[in-house]
Design a protein around this motif. Sequence first.
Motif, PDB file in Angstrom:
ATOM      1  N   PRO A  44       2.953 -11.053  -0.713  1.00 23.54           N
ATOM      2  CA  PRO A  44       3.725 -11.749  -1.747  1.00 23.54           C
ATOM      3  C   PRO A  44       4.141 -13.144  -1.282  1.00 23.54           C
ATOM      4  O   PRO A  44       4.152 -13.429  -0.076  1.00 23.54           O
ATOM      5  CB  PRO A  44       4.953 -10.854  -1.931  1.00 23.54           C
ATOM      6  N   GLU A  45       4.484 -13.970  -2.213  1.00 26.80           N
ATOM      7  CA  GLU A  45       4.930 -15.322  -1.888  1.00 26.80           C
ATOM      8  C   GLU A  45       6.124 -15.258  -0.945  1.00 26.80           C
ATOM      9  O   GLU A  45       7.051 -14.478  -1.134  1.00 26.80           O
ATOM     10  CB  GLU A  45       5.307 -16.075  -3.167  1.00 26.80           C
ATOM     11  N   GLY A  46       6.066 -16.063   0.098  1.00 27.56           N
ATOM     12  CA  GLY A  46       7.146 -16.091   1.065  1.00 27.56           C
ATOM     13  C   GLY A  46       6.924 -15.202   2.274  1.00 27.56           C
ATOM     14  O   GLY A  46       7.764 -15.147   3.171  1.00 27.56           O
ATOM     15  N   PHE A  47       5.781 -14.478   2.311  1.00 26.49           N
ATOM     16  CA  PHE A  47       5.497 -13.583   3.423  1.00 26.49           C
ATOM     17  C   PHE A  47       4.107 -13.847   3.998  1.00 26.49           C
ATOM     18  O   PHE A  47       3.203 -14.299   3.296  1.00 26.49           O
ATOM     19  CB  PHE A  47       5.568 -12.119   2.980  1.00 26.49           C
ATOM     20  N   ARG A  48       3.955 -13.520   5.274  1.00 28.89           N
ATOM     21  CA  ARG A  48       2.666 -13.565   5.944  1.00 28.89           C
ATOM     22  C   ARG A  48       2.295 -12.149   6.367  1.00 28.89           C
ATOM     23  O   ARG A  48       3.058 -11.480   7.065  1.00 28.89           O
ATOM     24  CB  ARG A  48       2.712 -14.448   7.201  1.00 28.89           C
ATOM     25  N   GLY A  49       1.120 -11.697   5.949  1.00 28.90           N
ATOM     26  CA  GLY A  49       0.679 -10.354   6.294  1.00 28.90           C
ATOM     27  C   GLY A  49       0.162 -10.276   7.717  1.00 28.90           C
ATOM     28  O   GLY A  49      -0.340 -11.261   8.264  1.00 28.90           O
ATOM     29  N   ASP A  50       0.273  -9.107   8.316  1.00 30.20           N
ATOM     30  CA  ASP A  50      -0.200  -8.885   9.678  1.00 30.20           C
ATOM     31  C   ASP A  50      -1.360  -7.895   9.634  1.00 30.20           C
ATOM     32  O   ASP A  50      -1.768  -7.425   8.575  1.00 30.20           O
ATOM     33  CB  ASP A  50       0.943  -8.344  10.543  1.00 30.20           C
ATOM     34  N   ASP A  51      -1.902  -7.564  10.812  1.00 28.79           N
ATOM     35  CA  ASP A  51      -2.994  -6.602  10.883  1.00 28.79           C
ATOM     36  C   ASP A  51      -2.507  -5.215  10.468  1.00 28.79           C
ATOM     37  O   ASP A  51      -1.320  -4.891  10.577  1.00 28.79           O
ATOM     38  CB  ASP A  51      -3.562  -6.538  12.299  1.00 28.79           C
ATOM     39  N   ILE A  52      -3.452  -4.397  10.026  1.00 29.15           N
ATOM     40  CA  ILE A  52      -3.154  -3.016   9.634  1.00 29.15           C
ATOM     41  C   ILE A  52      -3.550  -2.083  10.770  1.00 29.15           C
ATOM     42  O   ILE A  52      -4.649  -2.196  11.320  1.00 29.15           O
ATOM     43  CB  ILE A  52      -3.905  -2.642   8.344  1.00 29.15           C
ATOM     44  N   GLU A  53      -2.649  -1.192  11.120  1.00 29.96           N
ATOM     45  CA  GLU A  53      -2.919  -0.203  12.171  1.00 29.96           C
ATOM     46  C   GLU A  53      -2.985   1.186  11.541  1.00 29.96           C
ATOM     47  O   GLU A  53      -2.139   1.532  10.703  1.00 29.96           O
ATOM     48  CB  GLU A  53      -1.815  -0.230  13.233  1.00 29.96           C
ATOM     49  N   VAL A  54      -3.971   1.976  11.919  1.00 32.15           N
ATOM     50  CA  VAL A  54      -4.113   3.335  11.409  1.00 32.15           C
ATOM     51  C   VAL A  54      -4.276   4.298  12.580  1.00 32.15           C
ATOM     52  O   VAL A  54      -5.060   4.035  13.499  1.00 32.15           O
ATOM     53  CB  VAL A  54      -5.324   3.459  10.456  1.00 32.15           C
ATOM     54  N   GLU A  55      -3.528   5.398  12.549  1.00 33.50           N
ATOM     55  CA  GLU A  55      -3.612   6.423  13.575  1.00 33.50           C
ATOM     56  C   GLU A  55      -4.012   7.742  12.928  1.00 33.50           C
ATOM     57  O   GLU A  55      -3.642   8.015  11.782  1.00 33.50           O
ATOM     58  CB  GLU A  55      -2.281   6.569  14.315  1.00 33.50           C
ATOM     59  N   VAL A  56      -4.741   8.568  13.668  1.00 32.29           N
ATOM     60  CA  VAL A  56      -5.204   9.848  13.132  1.00 32.29           C
ATOM     61  C   VAL A  56      -4.909  10.960  14.127  1.00 32.29           C
ATOM     62  O   VAL A  56      -4.592  10.716  15.298  1.00 32.29           O
ATOM     63  CB  VAL A  56      -6.725   9.811  12.831  1.00 32.29           C
ATOM     64  N   GLY A  57      -5.007  12.195  13.647  1.00 30.36           N
ATOM     65  CA  GLY A  57      -4.885  13.352  14.520  1.00 30.36           C
ATOM     66  C   GLY A  57      -3.551  13.451  15.233  1.00 30.36           C
ATOM     67  O   GLY A  57      -2.500  13.159  14.679  1.00 30.36           O
ATOM     68  N   ASP A  58      -3.628  13.863  16.501  1.00 30.58           N
ATOM     69  CA  ASP A  58      -2.415  14.100  17.290  1.00 30.58           C
ATOM     70  C   ASP A  58      -1.578  12.837  17.459  1.00 30.58           C
ATOM     71  O   ASP A  58      -0.338  12.907  17.485  1.00 30.58           O
ATOM     72  CB  ASP A  58      -2.775  14.654  18.671  1.00 30.58           C
ATOM     73  N   GLU A  59      -2.237  11.686  17.584  1.00 30.42           N
ATOM     74  CA  GLU A  59      -1.491  10.436  17.738  1.00 30.42           C
ATOM     75  C   GLU A  59      -0.650  10.156  16.498  1.00 30.42           C
ATOM     76  O   GLU A  59       0.492   9.706  16.596  1.00 30.42           O
ATOM     77  CB  GLU A  59      -2.446   9.272  18.000  1.00 30.42           C
ATOM     78  N   ALA A  60      -1.211  10.420  15.336  1.00 28.82           N
ATOM     79  CA  ALA A  60      -0.474  10.208  14.092  1.00 28.82           C
ATOM     80  C   ALA A  60       0.702  11.170  13.992  1.00 28.82           C
ATOM     81  O   ALA A  60       1.811  10.771  13.621  1.00 28.82           O
ATOM     82  CB  ALA A  60      -1.408  10.382  12.891  1.00 28.82           C
ATOM     83  N   VAL A  61       0.473  12.430  14.320  1.00 27.43           N
ATOM     84  CA  VAL A  61       1.546  13.433  14.250  1.00 27.43           C
ATOM     85  C   VAL A  61       2.679  13.076  15.209  1.00 27.43           C
ATOM     86  O   VAL A  61       3.862  13.174  14.866  1.00 27.43           O
ATOM     87  CB  VAL A  61       0.994  14.838  14.558  1.00 27.43           C
ATOM     88  N   GLU A  62       2.326  12.651  16.424  1.00 31.06           N
ATOM     89  CA  GLU A  62       3.348  12.287  17.410  1.00 31.06           C
ATOM     90  C   GLU A  62       4.172  11.094  16.930  1.00 31.06           C
ATOM     91  O   GLU A  62       5.407  11.095  17.019  1.00 31.06           O
ATOM     92  CB  GLU A  62       2.687  11.953  18.746  1.00 31.06           C
ATOM     93  N   ALA A  63       3.499  10.070  16.397  1.00 31.59           N
ATOM     94  CA  ALA A  63       4.211   8.892  15.902  1.00 31.59           C
ATOM     95  C   ALA A  63       5.095   9.247  14.722  1.00 31.59           C
ATOM     96  O   ALA A  63       6.237   8.773  14.617  1.00 31.59           O
ATOM     97  CB  ALA A  63       3.210   7.807  15.506  1.00 31.59           C
ATOM     98  N   CYS A  64       4.592  10.094  13.830  1.00 27.36           N
ATOM     99  CA  CYS A  64       5.369  10.515  12.667  1.00 27.36           C
ATOM    100  C   CYS A  64       6.599  11.307  13.094  1.00 27.36           C
ATOM    101  O   CYS A  64       7.700  11.083  12.591  1.00 27.36           O
ATOM    102  CB  CYS A  64       4.485  11.352  11.734  1.00 27.36           C
ATOM    103  N   SER A  65       6.419  12.233  14.022  1.00 26.36           N
ATOM    104  CA  SER A  65       7.528  13.071  14.483  1.00 26.36           C
ATOM    105  C   SER A  65       8.619  12.242  15.151  1.00 26.36           C
ATOM    106  O   SER A  65       9.816  12.489  14.956  1.00 26.36           O
ATOM    107  CB  SER A  65       7.015  14.141  15.449  1.00 26.36           C
ATOM    108  N   GLU A  66       8.208  11.252  15.950  1.00 22.64           N
ATOM    109  CA  GLU A  66       9.192  10.400  16.618  1.00 22.64           C
ATOM    110  C   GLU A  66       9.990   9.580  15.605  1.00 22.64           C
ATOM    111  O   GLU A  66      11.183   9.343  15.781  1.00 22.64           O
ATOM    112  CB  GLU A  66       8.487   9.468  17.602  1.00 22.64           C
ATOM    113  N   ALA A  67       9.326   9.158  14.535  1.00 23.40           N
ATOM    114  CA  ALA A  67       9.981   8.301  13.551  1.00 23.40           C
ATOM    115  C   ALA A  67      10.860   9.076  12.576  1.00 23.40           C
ATOM    116  O   ALA A  67      11.849   8.546  12.076  1.00 23.40           O
ATOM    117  CB  ALA A  67       8.935   7.511  12.768  1.00 23.40           C
ATOM    118  N   THR A  68      10.505  10.339  12.315  1.00 21.46           N
ATOM    119  CA  THR A  68      11.192  11.075  11.250  1.00 21.46           C
ATOM    120  C   THR A  68      11.998  12.272  11.729  1.00 21.46           C
ATOM    121  O   THR A  68      12.771  12.839  10.953  1.00 21.46           O
ATOM    122  CB  THR A  68      10.175  11.589  10.220  1.00 21.46           C
ATOM    123  N   GLU A  69      11.819  12.689  12.982  1.00 16.43           N
ATOM    124  CA  GLU A  69      12.451  13.900  13.515  1.00 16.43           C
ATOM    125  C   GLU A  69      11.943  15.145  12.793  1.00 16.43           C
ATOM    126  O   GLU A  69      12.587  16.194  12.829  1.00 16.43           O
ATOM    127  CB  GLU A  69      13.984  13.818  13.392  1.00 16.43           C
TER     128      GLU A  69
END
Length: 204
Positions: A44-69
Amino acid sequence: MAVLTACGGSDDGLDAFRGDGDKPPVTLTPDMVRTALPSKASAPEGFRGDDIEVEVGDEAVEACSEATEANCGGLLSMGYTDFDTDDSGSGDSSDYSGEVVFGIMAFQSPDDARATYKAVVTEERGKAEKDGQKAKLVKIEAGAEETEAFEAADGETVVMMRIGSVVAVVNGDGTFVAKPDYNGLAKLQIDRLKKTAQGMNPDA
């Protein structure tokens, strides 16, 4: 399961996420998660986008669990990107360091997504209301099936949405030249999810 209209479908863009009897609710692949997240071109106007990161499998579950409890059961992949404030021409850029982070968690089923969505809402509300502080509710109408949004006393704003088997989060933090339009940002994310689920390119 939502009841479809007489013409064979609804007009809210959620049919792919609901399933229609012949087809099960759509499940996003990692590539679809990447496509659905806001791109640099869609910043949107006024913002600069950054790269997109995607995680799958166990790495995704670990990151999700740390962020959400939460245990993040059924999580297949998660992706995120952030939009930094574009302060060019706005004076001393050191005065403004705001950013908006977009996150998507793709689950095997709507039930899996619903369970983690509830955990995310509980976790973020707890953060916003710690030390007896009140969270200010933020009105969001972006077309999701479930939505919770509020602003903490320190100005951090979080929007949490669920659409079928997907949980999407829009989180704004820092100091901005102008307060972000969180409803517009949330709608940007949901619209991109709907187009991606329909096999469309959101940037087209």
